[in-house]
Design a protein around this motif. Structure first.
Motif, PDB file in Angstrom:
ATOM      1  N   ASN A 107       0.823  -1.217   0.000  1.00 32.02           N
ATOM      2  CA  ASN A 107       0.000   0.000   0.000  1.00 32.02           C
ATOM      3  C   ASN A 107       0.854   1.262   0.000  1.00 32.02           C
ATOM      4  N   ILE A 108       0.388   2.260  -0.751  1.00 32.03           N
ATOM      5  CA  ILE A 108       0.994   3.589  -0.684  1.00 32.03           C
ATOM      6  C   ILE A 108       0.277   4.347   0.429  1.00 32.03           C
ATOM      7  N   CYS A 109       1.004   4.635   1.511  1.00 28.08           N
ATOM      8  CA  CYS A 109       0.383   5.260   2.693  1.00 28.08           C
ATOM      9  C   CYS A 109       0.548   6.773   2.713  1.00 28.08           C
ATOM     10  N   SER A 110       1.536   7.318   1.998  1.00 25.36           N
ATOM     11  CA  SER A 110       1.797   8.756   2.081  1.00 25.36           C
ATOM     12  C   SER A 110       2.473   9.238   0.812  1.00 25.36           C
ATOM     13  N   LEU A 111       2.191  10.492   0.446  1.00 26.88           N
ATOM     14  CA  LEU A 111       2.746  11.123  -0.752  1.00 26.88           C
ATOM     15  C   LEU A 111       3.002  12.598  -0.478  1.00 26.88           C
ATOM     16  N   ASP A 112       3.954  13.173  -1.208  1.00 31.79           N
ATOM     17  CA  ASP A 112       4.151  14.618  -1.132  1.00 31.79           C
ATOM     18  C   ASP A 112       4.904  15.087  -2.369  1.00 31.79           C
ATOM     19  N   PHE A 113       4.552  16.293  -2.848  1.00 32.41           N
ATOM     20  CA  PHE A 113       5.243  16.921  -3.967  1.00 32.41           C
ATOM     21  C   PHE A 113       6.395  17.775  -3.438  1.00 32.41           C
ATOM     22  N   HIS A 114       7.511  17.747  -4.156  1.00 33.05           N
ATOM     23  CA  HIS A 114       8.614  18.649  -3.831  1.00 33.05           C
ATOM     24  C   HIS A 114       8.185  20.081  -4.136  1.00 33.05           C
ATOM     25  N   PRO A 115       8.553  21.054  -3.286  1.00 26.42           N
ATOM     26  CA  PRO A 115       8.052  22.427  -3.497  1.00 26.42           C
ATOM     27  C   PRO A 115       8.635  23.126  -4.712  1.00 26.42           C
ATOM     28  N   TYR A 116       9.785  22.676  -5.238  1.00 26.56           N
ATOM     29  CA  TYR A 116      10.412  23.388  -6.353  1.00 26.56           C
ATOM     30  C   TYR A 116      10.736  22.485  -7.543  1.00 26.56           C
ATOM     31  N   GLY A 117      11.248  21.291  -7.304  1.00 26.31           N
ATOM     32  CA  GLY A 117      11.608  20.399  -8.394  1.00 26.31           C
ATOM     33  C   GLY A 117      10.470  19.485  -8.782  1.00 26.31           C
ATOM     34  N   SER A 156      10.720  19.807   3.321  1.00 27.14           N
ATOM     35  CA  SER A 156      10.974  21.060   4.034  1.00 27.14           C
ATOM     36  C   SER A 156      10.670  22.239   3.110  1.00 27.14           C
ATOM     37  N   PRO A 157      10.390  23.421   3.670  1.00 28.36           N
ATOM     38  CA  PRO A 157      10.054  24.579   2.835  1.00 28.36           C
ATOM     39  C   PRO A 157      11.132  24.958   1.829  1.00 28.36           C
ATOM     40  N   ASP A 158      12.408  24.666   2.132  1.00 34.37           N
ATOM     41  CA  ASP A 158      13.476  24.980   1.184  1.00 34.37           C
ATOM     42  C   ASP A 158      13.752  23.831   0.220  1.00 34.37           C
ATOM     43  N   GLY A 159      13.051  22.704   0.378  1.00 35.86           N
ATOM     44  CA  GLY A 159      13.174  21.599  -0.555  1.00 35.86           C
ATOM     45  C   GLY A 159      14.405  20.743  -0.398  1.00 35.86           C
ATOM     46  N   LYS A 160      15.145  20.876   0.710  1.00 29.02           N
ATOM     47  CA  LYS A 160      16.392  20.127   0.873  1.00 29.02           C
ATOM     48  C   LYS A 160      16.239  18.885   1.745  1.00 29.02           C
ATOM     49  N   LYS A 172      11.798  10.487  11.170  1.00 32.12           N
ATOM     50  CA  LYS A 172      13.145  10.538  10.604  1.00 32.12           C
ATOM     51  C   LYS A 172      13.260  11.730   9.666  1.00 32.12           C
ATOM     52  N   LEU A 173      14.467  12.293   9.608  1.00 32.15           N
ATOM     53  CA  LEU A 173      14.759  13.425   8.730  1.00 32.15           C
ATOM     54  C   LEU A 173      15.830  12.984   7.743  1.00 32.15           C
ATOM     55  N   TRP A 174      15.536  13.157   6.430  1.00 34.53           N
ATOM     56  CA  TRP A 174      16.421  12.680   5.367  1.00 34.53           C
ATOM     57  C   TRP A 174      16.997  13.849   4.590  1.00 34.53           C
ATOM     58  N   ASP A 175      18.285  13.744   4.282  1.00 36.21           N
ATOM     59  CA  ASP A 175      18.958  14.730   3.431  1.00 36.21           C
ATOM     60  C   ASP A 175      18.827  14.247   1.991  1.00 36.21           C
TER      61      ASP A 175
END
Length: 662
Positions: A107-117, A156-160, A172-175
């Motif tokens: 199952n796909i449980c979560s999705l999000d679009f990158h704010p710039y790319g 993140s708001p800066d897309g990084k 968790k926070l991913w770079d």
């Protein structure tokens, strides 16, 4: 003197029948707060305009229930993930399917679009997080670290960075550019359902089924505060646009929190049940909830809600005067995000008549896209929301007005506003998109420049990424035009040398081709091995690369004999200064590891046989030779796995595949 009419602070706006079966997911457009997308067990994604009874558009193509939906920032694209693990992206302005992404196993449980790319992140019940390049239909990177289903993803708001919340009680926070985890935030004692970045500061909020909301400092990577005593599991949270407070949608109320120190500014009674998403527009908070096939929308007037201060108000007193708010929130205590000064652009469609890009019409993803449709159910409402991109002229943007609140003493009006309106089943033909004209939901930013056509990579193959992928392109000053003679001299420079190199390469390839064609057609694998053997004997690495690019297209050609010949050449390719050589080497090594590494390790671990078995001894000898060569390559792969960019991600994947060698 007439008594002034006191309006409500919160009220139910509408209830609709959203699907023919149970609703499984929904999301609000965060820019306008007026667009609602719902996913259902009927395998459809339906689009609605808040406070209007009819479905605007119905998106079909999924063959299993839709588990997660997400709109991008300009509300022009929508992505939906299903129970089978497939992901589809639709272009809402063009009313058509844009991409089909396959690769998850659950199952796909979560999705999000990158704010710039042009990227989409997906979290699945298979515990993996994948980053997809929409333009190439490719999986850029896979992030592994969670042990249970990933319930929420946010860029993140800066897309990084990318934050993830999972059922394993962790955040968790991913770079994104480094392709690794930056930090893990433990502390929750139940599944974490939602995470949200502060709009300005390096601050992250997470809500859990343990009935707590935790705030995390993203500079020191430690907890700032913890709000306990929520009435139930925390499923939806949202920061105020200026970052002064956090809203939490509880079972029967909206709660407004501060975090330094942790405190409750206000509690507003809203009987919305399990509110699934929140959005803010025109000083109104919109909340949506679903139960079975019904979706309900609610409005909270934020001008009557305390968003700063120290005292929580009595939730029973609903008819109170507007709250006094401080005009400026306190100064930030942490670092501020540095956002690029541009809007995100939509992925450009690659021209289908490009010969180098044309694929077989029977391929799985092409078939999925042919079967996926966007059916406009209500042309009038569609025209009001979406500005067709092929229209000749665009009208200025128009801001939506706030939703009017029903008077407290006029219950009939309130009931009429909340009267259920079933979704229409009538299907209308798609209108001519070239003549429709209506302002977009949000604009005020310059139109993005067209991106160059990008050829799609092999589906689900890691294609790497750089920091520049997540930021808008920087304008390069135009160079001065060259004089004709200078331009011609630059073109001629090295031309003769290149012709000699290409002639020699063509001659060598003809020799290898002759060896291949003289072999038995039925024994194609043997012909491939002898051809590679002759290419190695020629001692021209470019010929080896050309031959491997052919062999890599047909996995059945790979045998142990071929591996023993190719592995030493792959080691040379991985150390090459040419990008194409490294890419070919990585592809070949990946095929060898996937097809033969389990066989090699099993044969080497097997007990010695009784008696004489010549074929087994030969196979054992080949496996030992391959194992020795792979061990030699593994140290090289490990040293290069720390690189960034395309090859860094490829080497990291190879390093994981070679872990069993140790």
């Amino acid at each position: 003197m007439a008594t002034p009419v006191v309006t409500k602070t919160a009220w139910k706006l509408q209830e609709i029948v959203a699907h023919a079966s149970n609703v499984s997911s929904l999301v609000l457009g965060k820019a306008s707060g007026r667009l609602l997308a719902t996913g259902g067990d009927d395998c459809r994604v339906n689009l609605w305009s808040i406070n209007k009874p009819n479905c605007i558009m119905s998106l079909t193509g999924h063959t299993s229930p839709v588990e997660s939906v997400r709109l991008n920032t300009p509300e022009e694209l929508i992505v939906a993930g299903s129970q089978s693990g497939s992901i589809r992206v639709w272009d809402l302005e063009a009313a058509k399917i844009l991409r089909t992404l396959m690769g998850h196993k659950a199952n796909i449980c979560s999705l999000d679009f990158h704010p710039y790319g042009e990227f989409v992140a997906s979290g699945s019940q298979d515990t993996n997080i994948k980053l997809w390049d929409i333009r190439r239909k490719g999986c850029v990177f896979r992030y592994r670290g969670h042990s249970q289903a990933v319930r929420c993803l946010r860029f993140s708001p800066d897309g990084k960075w990318l934050a993830s919340a999972a059922d394993d009680h962790t955040v968790k926070l991913w770079d994104l550019t480094a392709g690794k985890m930056m930090s893990e935030f433990p502390g929750h004692t139940g599944p974490v359902n939602v995470v949200e970045f502060h709009p300005n500061e390096y601050l992250l909020a997470s809500g859990s089924s343990d009935r707590t909301i935790r705030f995390w400092d993203l500079e020191k990577f430690q907890v700032v505060s913890c709000i306990e005593g929520e009435p139930g599991p925390v499923r939806s949270i949202l920061f105020n646009p200026d970052g002064c407070c956090l809203y939490s949608g509880c079972q029967d109320s909206l709660r407004v929190y501060g975090w330094e120190p942790e405190r409750c500014f206000d509690v507003v009674l809203v009987h919305w049940g399990k509110v699934a998403d929140l959005a803010i527009c025109n000083d109104q908070l919109i909340g949506v909830a679903f139960s079975q096939s019904n979706v309900s929308s609610y409005v909270v007037d934020l001008t009557r809600v305390t968003r700063t201060g120290t005292v929580a108000r009595d939730p029973v007193q609903d008819s109170r005067p507007p709250a006094q708010q401080s005009s400026h929130p306190s100064a930030p205590l942490r670092r501020i995000y540095e956002r690029p000064s541009t809007a995100c652009s939509k992925p450009q469609r690659v021209k289908q008549n490009s010969e180098s890009e044309r694929r077989s019409p029977s391929s799985e993803d092409d078939r999925d896209e042919r079967e996926s449709r966007a059916e406009i159910q209500n042309a009038e409402d569609y025209n009001e929301i979406f500005q067709p991109k092929n229209s000749i002229s665009r009208t200025p943007p128009r801001r939506s007005e706030p939703f009017p609140a029903p008077p407290e003493d006029d219950m009939a009006t309130a009931k009429e506003a909340a009267k259920p309106s079933p979704a229409t089943d009538a299907q209308f033909s798609v209108p001519n998109l070239e003549v429709l004209s209506r302002p977009p939901v949000i604009t005020s930013t310059p139109a993005p420049k067209a991106e160059p056509a990008i050829f799609p990579a092999t589906r689900n193959e890691p294609i790497g990424l750089k920091a520049s992928n997540f930021l808008p392109a920087v304008k390069i000053p135009q160079q001065a035009e060259l004089v004709d003679e200078d331009a011609m001299s630059q073109i001629r420079k090295g031309h003769d040398t290149m012709c000699v190199v290409l002639t020699s390469r063509h001659k060598n390839l003809d020799t290898v081709r002759g060896v291949w064609t003289t072999g038995d057609i039925k024994a194609s694998a043997t012909s491939a091995w002898t051809s590679v053997d002759s290419a190695v004997a020629i001692n021209d690495l470019s010929v080896v690369v050309d031959l491997l690019n052919i062999v890599n297209q047909k996995a059945s050609l790979w045998k142990l004999d071929l591996c023993t010949t190719v592995l030493p050449q792959i080691e040379k390719l991985l150390q090459s200064k040419y990008e194409s050589y490294v890419q070919t080497g990585c592809t070949s090594l990946k095929l060898i590891l996937q097809r033969f590494l389990p066989l090699i390790t099993d044969i080497l671990a097997a007990p010695p046989s009784v008696g004489v078995d010549i074929s087994r001894e030969e196979r054992l000898h080949k496996c030992r030779l391959c194992y020795k060569q792979l061990k030699s390559i593994s140290s090289l792969v490990k040293s290069k796995s720390g690189l960034s960019g395309r090859h860094g991600s490829a080497f990291r994947e190879l390093h994981l595949l070679m872990a069993s060698l140790d």
